[in-house]
Scaffold this motif. Structure first.
Motif, PDB file in Angstrom:
ATOM      1  N   SER A 213      16.525  -8.863  32.560  1.00 14.55           N
ATOM      2  CA  SER A 213      16.311  -8.638  31.130  1.00 14.55           C
ATOM      3  C   SER A 213      16.507  -9.947  30.366  1.00 14.55           C
ATOM      4  O   SER A 213      17.203 -10.853  30.844  1.00 14.55           O
ATOM      5  CB  SER A 213      17.284  -7.587  30.609  1.00 14.55           C
ATOM      6  OG  SER A 213      18.605  -8.117  30.599  1.00 14.55           O
ATOM      7  N   PRO A 214      15.904 -10.083  29.192  1.00 12.31           N
ATOM      8  CA  PRO A 214      16.104 -11.288  28.378  1.00 12.31           C
ATOM      9  C   PRO A 214      17.569 -11.578  28.095  1.00 12.31           C
ATOM     10  O   PRO A 214      17.981 -12.745  28.049  1.00 12.31           O
ATOM     11  CB  PRO A 214      15.326 -10.983  27.102  1.00 12.31           C
ATOM     12  CG  PRO A 214      14.258 -10.024  27.532  1.00 12.31           C
ATOM     13  CD  PRO A 214      14.904  -9.178  28.585  1.00 12.31           C
ATOM     14  N   ALA A 215      18.382 -10.536  27.911  1.00 19.67           N
ATOM     15  CA  ALA A 215      19.803 -10.730  27.608  1.00 19.67           C
ATOM     16  C   ALA A 215      20.535 -11.381  28.783  1.00 19.67           C
ATOM     17  O   ALA A 215      21.367 -12.277  28.606  1.00 19.67           O
ATOM     18  CB  ALA A 215      20.454  -9.399  27.250  1.00 19.67           C
ATOM     19  N   VAL A 216      20.219 -10.928  30.008  1.00 21.17           N
ATOM     20  CA  VAL A 216      20.855 -11.495  31.201  1.00 21.17           C
ATOM     21  C   VAL A 216      20.369 -12.923  31.421  1.00 21.17           C
ATOM     22  O   VAL A 216      21.164 -13.829  31.728  1.00 21.17           O
ATOM     23  CB  VAL A 216      20.557 -10.630  32.440  1.00 21.17           C
ATOM     24  CG1 VAL A 216      21.092 -11.294  33.701  1.00 21.17           C
ATOM     25  CG2 VAL A 216      21.158  -9.244  32.268  1.00 21.17           C
ATOM     26  N   LEU A 217      19.090 -13.146  31.230  1.00 18.20           N
ATOM     27  CA  LEU A 217      18.530 -14.490  31.364  1.00 18.20           C
ATOM     28  C   LEU A 217      19.194 -15.448  30.376  1.00 18.20           C
ATOM     29  O   LEU A 217      19.588 -16.565  30.738  1.00 18.20           O
ATOM     30  CB  LEU A 217      17.025 -14.447  31.138  1.00 18.20           C
ATOM     31  CG  LEU A 217      16.269 -15.776  31.294  1.00 18.20           C
ATOM     32  CD1 LEU A 217      16.434 -16.338  32.694  1.00 18.20           C
ATOM     33  CD2 LEU A 217      14.801 -15.585  30.962  1.00 18.20           C
ATOM     34  N   HIS A 218      19.354 -15.016  29.135  1.00 18.17           N
ATOM     35  CA  HIS A 218      19.990 -15.847  28.112  1.00 18.17           C
ATOM     36  C   HIS A 218      21.438 -16.157  28.492  1.00 18.17           C
ATOM     37  O   HIS A 218      21.917 -17.289  28.303  1.00 18.17           O
ATOM     38  CB  HIS A 218      19.935 -15.135  26.763  1.00 18.17           C
ATOM     39  CG  HIS A 218      20.602 -15.896  25.666  1.00 18.17           C
ATOM     40  ND1 HIS A 218      20.034 -16.997  25.068  1.00 18.17           N
ATOM     41  CD2 HIS A 218      21.819 -15.726  25.059  1.00 18.17           C
ATOM     42  CE1 HIS A 218      20.850 -17.474  24.140  1.00 18.17           C
ATOM     43  NE2 HIS A 218      21.940 -16.719  24.112  1.00 18.17           N
ATOM     44  N   ALA A 219      22.142 -15.158  29.030  1.00 12.05           N
ATOM     45  CA  ALA A 219      23.538 -15.358  29.426  1.00 12.05           C
ATOM     46  C   ALA A 219      23.640 -16.386  30.555  1.00 12.05           C
ATOM     47  O   ALA A 219      24.557 -17.216  30.572  1.00 12.05           O
ATOM     48  CB  ALA A 219      24.150 -14.033  29.854  1.00 12.05           C
ATOM     49  N   MET A 220      22.699 -16.357  31.495  1.00 18.98           N
ATOM     50  CA  MET A 220      22.711 -17.319  32.592  1.00 18.98           C
ATOM     51  C   MET A 220      22.468 -18.736  32.071  1.00 18.98           C
ATOM     52  O   MET A 220      23.120 -19.693  32.493  1.00 18.98           O
ATOM     53  CB  MET A 220      21.642 -16.947  33.626  1.00 18.98           C
ATOM     54  CG  MET A 220      21.919 -15.656  34.360  1.00 18.98           C
ATOM     55  SD  MET A 220      20.587 -15.174  35.490  1.00 18.98           S
ATOM     56  CE  MET A 220      20.757 -16.395  36.783  1.00 18.98           C
TER      57      MET A 220
END
Length: 301
Positions: A213-220
């Motif tokens: 998800s975009p949220a997980v990608l952003h967190a990484m």
């Protein structure tokens, strides 16, 4: 996947080789993508008609020292040239006297012999390099991680390089920034920016047919060590190790993509923030979830 983020650098190296640059040394920190970049360059050169020889320092017993690499390069050129390769000089030492006197002679002359043999190998390397250049064929020798070679005088002297770098033979090497390279110019692999980070992650996900998800990608992308491609790869591998415990937590949150995202964010939050610690964490998790006794044993080395 990491070479996606290094496309411009790869094209620069390839262009330099085609233009006649004899030696390219790429330096970068552990996990910065040196090996992946080198493999990509080798594949591109082969597709363009170059002969290539790829050597991985200290990967086997035959690649542990600079002298080992020198011998492998000489052997390759002899095989590639076939009947056109000149015969190597060989001299036998005649020993006289009792066995004890013979042994003493060998001991007394060992340093001199080693020096002479090293000189002969270097001359052989120069001879074959010159002949290969005259053959009209194009060769690139790619050596990964010369910092992993045994730290002796031969490594410091880069004995696998000919004294004069010219002709149709090129060298591309990688090493850590602090490695001695006899004053040769180097190209430093820079940290990747957010766009490059995303390219690395998406490349790994595509390879495994996965999505985030975009949220997980952003967190990484926001993690302190995310500038390191290998660290990003470890993060993706860790997320792919989610087990029954993780899925029970997802179900307890109502299932669906939002619940999966929350659990993945929880996993990322628990990950170490250095490459070394993340590597150990990944192996610990694998040992715990795969149940292999070999993984904990490997961590003790």
């Amino acid at each position: 996947a990491a070479f996606r983020a290094r496309k411009a650098l790869a094209e620069q190296v390839l262009s330099d080789i085609e233009a006649g640059k004899s030696l390219t040394i790429l330096t970068g920190s552990v996990g910065s993508g040196k090996s992946t970049l080198l493999s990509h360059i080798a594949a591109q050169l082969q597709s363009r008609g170059w002969d290539t020889v790829s050597l991985f320092s200290n990967l086997t017993a035959q690649t542990g020292t600079a002298t080992d690499l020198q011998a492998l390069i000489i052997s390759y050129r002899e095989q590639a040239l076939g009947p056109d390769a000149p015969q190597a000089d060989s001299t036998a030492q005649n020993l006289a006297g009792t066995p004890l006197e013979q042994l003493q002679t060998l001991v007394d002359t060992q340093v001199q012999k080693n020096t002479q043999e090293a000189k002969q190998r270097q001359q052989r390397l120069e001879q074959l390099c010159t002949l290969y250049g005259k053959s009209g064929r194009k060769l690139v020798i790619l050596i990964d991680a010369i910092d992993q070679l045994f730290p002796d005088e031969s490594r410091d002297d880069l004995v696998f390089l000919p004294t004069v770098l010219s002709g149709n033979v090129r060298y591309v090497m990688t090493c850590l920034p602090q490695t001695s390279v006899k004053g040769y110019d180097t190209i430093t692999i820079p940290p990747i920016d957010d766009r490059d980070k995303e390219q690395v992650i998406r490349g790994i996900l595509e390879f495994h047919n996965r999505e985030l998800s975009p949220a997980v990608l952003h967190a990484m992308l926001a993690l302190p060590a995310s500038h390191n491609p290998l660290y990003l790869s470890f993060l993706v591998q860790r997320l792919m190790m989610m087990n029954r415990q993780d899925f029970n937590a997802i179900r307890s949150q109502g299932d669906g993509m939002d619940a999966i995202t929350r659990q993945q964010l929880h996993v990322l939050k628990s990950c170490p923030d250095t490459l070394e610690a993340m590597s150990a964490e990944l192996m610990d998790t694998a040992a715990e979830r795969i149940g292999s006794a070999m993984v904990p044993q490997a961590l003790t080395y």
